[in-house]
Design an enzyme around this catalytic site. Structure first.
Site, PDB file in Angstrom:
ATOM      1  N   ARG A 151      96.744  97.406  -3.528  1.00 53.44           N
ATOM      2  CA  ARG A 151      97.074  97.190  -2.089  1.00 53.44           C
ATOM      3  C   ARG A 151      98.529  96.183  -1.803  1.00 53.44           C
ATOM      4  NH1 ARG A 151      92.053  93.416   0.279  1.00 53.44           N
ATOM      5  NH2 ARG A 151      90.972  95.135  -0.917  1.00 53.44           N
ATOM      6  N   HIS A 189      97.785  88.478  -7.872  1.00 50.63           N
ATOM      7  CA  HIS A 189      96.580  89.372  -8.022  1.00 50.63           C
ATOM      8  C   HIS A 189      96.806  90.981  -7.960  1.00 50.63           C
ATOM      9  CE1 HIS A 189      92.032  89.951  -6.508  1.00 50.63           C
ATOM     10  NE2 HIS A 189      92.304  90.692  -7.627  1.00 50.63           N
ATOM     11  N   GLU A 240      95.857  87.403 -11.637  1.00 47.28           N
ATOM     12  CA  GLU A 240      94.625  87.472 -11.375  1.00 47.28           C
ATOM     13  C   GLU A 240      94.170  89.124 -11.529  1.00 47.28           C
ATOM     14  OE1 GLU A 240      94.212  86.133  -7.468  1.00 47.28           O
ATOM     15  OE2 GLU A 240      94.911  84.065  -8.010  1.00 47.28           O
ATOM     16  N   HIS A 272      91.870  79.064  -3.258  1.00 50.58           N
ATOM     17  CA  HIS A 272      91.151  79.901  -2.199  1.00 50.58           C
ATOM     18  C   HIS A 272      91.246  79.186  -0.981  1.00 50.58           C
ATOM     19  CE1 HIS A 272      89.453  83.078  -0.359  1.00 50.58           C
ATOM     20  NE2 HIS A 272      89.553  83.941  -1.345  1.00 50.58           N
ATOM     21  N   THR A 276      89.227  88.001  -2.087  1.00 48.87           N
ATOM     22  CA  THR A 276      88.389  87.470  -3.064  1.00 48.87           C
ATOM     23  C   THR A 276      87.271  86.831  -2.209  1.00 48.87           C
ATOM     24  OG1 THR A 276      90.005  87.408  -4.620  1.00 48.87           O
ATOM     25  CG2 THR A 276      87.963  86.589  -5.275  1.00 48.87           C
ATOM     26  N   GLU A 317      88.854  78.374 -12.540  1.00 49.79           N
ATOM     27  CA  GLU A 317      89.398  78.089 -11.217  1.00 49.79           C
ATOM     28  C   GLU A 317      88.221  77.787 -10.534  1.00 49.79           C
ATOM     29  OE1 GLU A 317      92.443  80.537  -9.970  1.00 49.79           O
ATOM     30  OE2 GLU A 317      92.345  79.963  -8.024  1.00 49.79           O
ATOM     31  N   ARG A 351      95.444  94.270  -7.968  1.00 53.12           N
ATOM     32  CA  ARG A 351      93.969  94.703  -7.545  1.00 53.12           C
ATOM     33  C   ARG A 351      94.018  96.251  -7.891  1.00 53.12           C
ATOM     34  NH1 ARG A 351      90.714  92.898  -3.748  1.00 53.12           N
ATOM     35  NH2 ARG A 351      91.110  90.643  -2.909  1.00 53.12           N
ATOM     36  N   HIS A 385     101.079  88.000  -0.773  1.00 49.22           N
ATOM     37  CA  HIS A 385     101.365  88.703   0.723  1.00 49.22           C
ATOM     38  C   HIS A 385     102.814  88.967   0.977  1.00 49.22           C
ATOM     39  CE1 HIS A 385      97.406  88.656   1.348  1.00 49.22           C
ATOM     40  NE2 HIS A 385      97.033  87.365   1.596  1.00 49.22           N
ATOM     41  N   ASN A 422     100.698  81.777  -4.739  1.00 51.85           N
ATOM     42  CA  ASN A 422     100.477  83.080  -4.887  1.00 51.85           C
ATOM     43  C   ASN A 422     101.340  83.873  -4.018  1.00 51.85           C
ATOM     44  OD1 ASN A 422      99.081  85.590  -3.890  1.00 51.85           O
ATOM     45  ND2 ASN A 422      97.342  84.910  -4.989  1.00 51.85           N
TER      46      ASN A 422
HETATM   47  N1  PXP Z   1      92.757  81.815  -6.331  1.00 58.57           N
HETATM   48  C1  PXP Z   1      92.178  83.116  -6.575  1.00 58.57           C
HETATM   49  C2  PXP Z   1      91.313  83.370  -7.799  1.00 58.57           C
HETATM   50  C3  PXP Z   1      92.202  84.013  -5.573  1.00 58.57           C
HETATM   51  O1  PXP Z   1      91.637  85.175  -5.726  1.00 58.57           O
HETATM   52  C4  PXP Z   1      93.013  83.772  -4.362  1.00 58.57           C
HETATM   53  C5  PXP Z   1      93.771  84.688  -3.533  1.00 58.57           C
HETATM   54  O2  PXP Z   1      94.050  85.809  -4.266  1.00 58.57           O
HETATM   55  C6  PXP Z   1      93.921  82.574  -4.343  1.00 58.57           C
HETATM   56  C7  PXP Z   1      93.389  81.479  -5.332  1.00 58.57           C
HETATM   57  C8  PXP Z   1      94.779  82.133  -3.339  1.00 58.57           C
HETATM   58  O3  PXP Z   1      93.953  82.074  -2.020  1.00 58.57           O
HETATM   59  P1  PXP Z   1      94.800  81.746  -0.712  1.00 58.57           P
HETATM   60  O4  PXP Z   1      95.797  83.067  -0.485  1.00 58.57           O
HETATM   61  O5  PXP Z   1      93.771  81.933   0.265  1.00 58.57           O
HETATM   62  O6  PXP Z   1      95.810  80.888  -0.918  1.00 58.57           O
END
Ligand code: PXP
Length: 247
Positions: A50, A44, A71, A201, A102, A152, A46, A11, A8
């Site tokens: 952001r 993701h 996402e 997550h 999330t 998930e 949003r 960031h 992901n």
């Molecule tokens: N899975 C989902 C559905 C999420 O919303 C997120 C955060 O955007 C992640 C995985 C990844 O989480 P993390 O950034 O804490 O690894």
């Protein structure tokens, strides 16, 4: 079989949006992750935009050659973005305007018609439909009935329990082990419902191995911890190291 890793890269866009500028490039980030062996890229989009912007989705769709998982909240406007850009997969997630990240799984049972309609639209467009849920029997069954192809599992609770070194001892350890058991049981249940199982997550280099040992989990979505490590060791190496831990 070893579970896959989707990185992901939200960031990277968070840093870019801090200055509303053009760098760092999430496109470069996606390519570096793929070259380091990531099986896919997750972002993701949003509602408050952001970090990831609509344009990012358009360009990522052109550039990502592995697997693009987007996402999004279960709204008509978001589903339209998915249908327009056609990522490989969409993960439906809950979204609260003021949340930092999330906060848990989607209440599929409580928003059943909405989720079912969104999944039908995604599948009609040839997009693989995943739903982010807590390791909860009622939610998993509802996701299956609503037509999801994958769930998930939200690992936020497990992440919280394994965050500090202290958590690895005594009562903290017992709680973490109980949560691993809950995730394991949820994975088996989902598999029995014919669902593919992903998890994510708050997963880290320190806590992912215990979940990677659950054979039903075939994919991890990990962001914050990889990007955090990348600040110090570089993105390529950070991805390689996470792949190694999962293996
Ligand atoms: N899975 C989902 C559905 C999420 O919303 C997120 C955060 O955007 C992640 C995985 C990844 O989480 P993390 O950034 O804490 O690894």
């Amino acid at each position: 079989m070893t579970a896959k890793l989707n990185v992901n890269i939200d960031h990277v866009a968070t840093i870019r949006e801090a200055r509303k500028t053009i760098e760092p490039s999430i496109i470069t980030a996606a390519v570096v992750c793929e070259q380091a062996g990531a099986h896919g890229i997750t972002v993701h989009i949003r509602q408050d935009r952001r970090h990831i912007q609509d344009r990012d989705i358009a360009i990522l769709r052109e550039v990502v050659t592995t697997y693009l998982n987007v996402e999004m909240a279960t709204t008509a406007a978001m589903i339209k973005i998915a249908v327009d850009y056609k990522p490989d997969a969409v993960s439906l997630v809950p979204e609260n305007p003021n949340e930092i990240t999330t906060e848990g799984g989607l209440d599929v049972a409580g928003n059943y018609e909405n989720v079912r309609t969104a999944i039908a639209a995604l599948k009609d467009a040839g997009i693989f439909a995943s739903v982010f849920v807590d390791p909860d029997e009622r939610q998993i069954e509802a996701a299956g009935r609503a037509g999801a192809q994958q769930i998930e599992l939200c690992t936020a609770e497990y992440a919280e329990l394994t965050l500090s070194a202290r958590a690895a001892h005594g009562a903290g350890l017992q709680k973490a082990q109980a949560e691993i058991e809950r995730i394991k049981n949820a994975s088996v249940l989902a598999k029995n419902h014919g669902l593919i199982v992903a998890a994510g997550h708050g997963l880290t280099y320190r806590n992912v191995a215990a979940l990677a040992a659950i054979p039903e989990i075939s994919e991890f979505n990990i962001g914050h911890n990889i990007i955090s490590r990348a600040v110090f060791v570089g993105l390529y190496k950070a991805v390689e190291e996470m792949l190694e831990v999962i293996r």
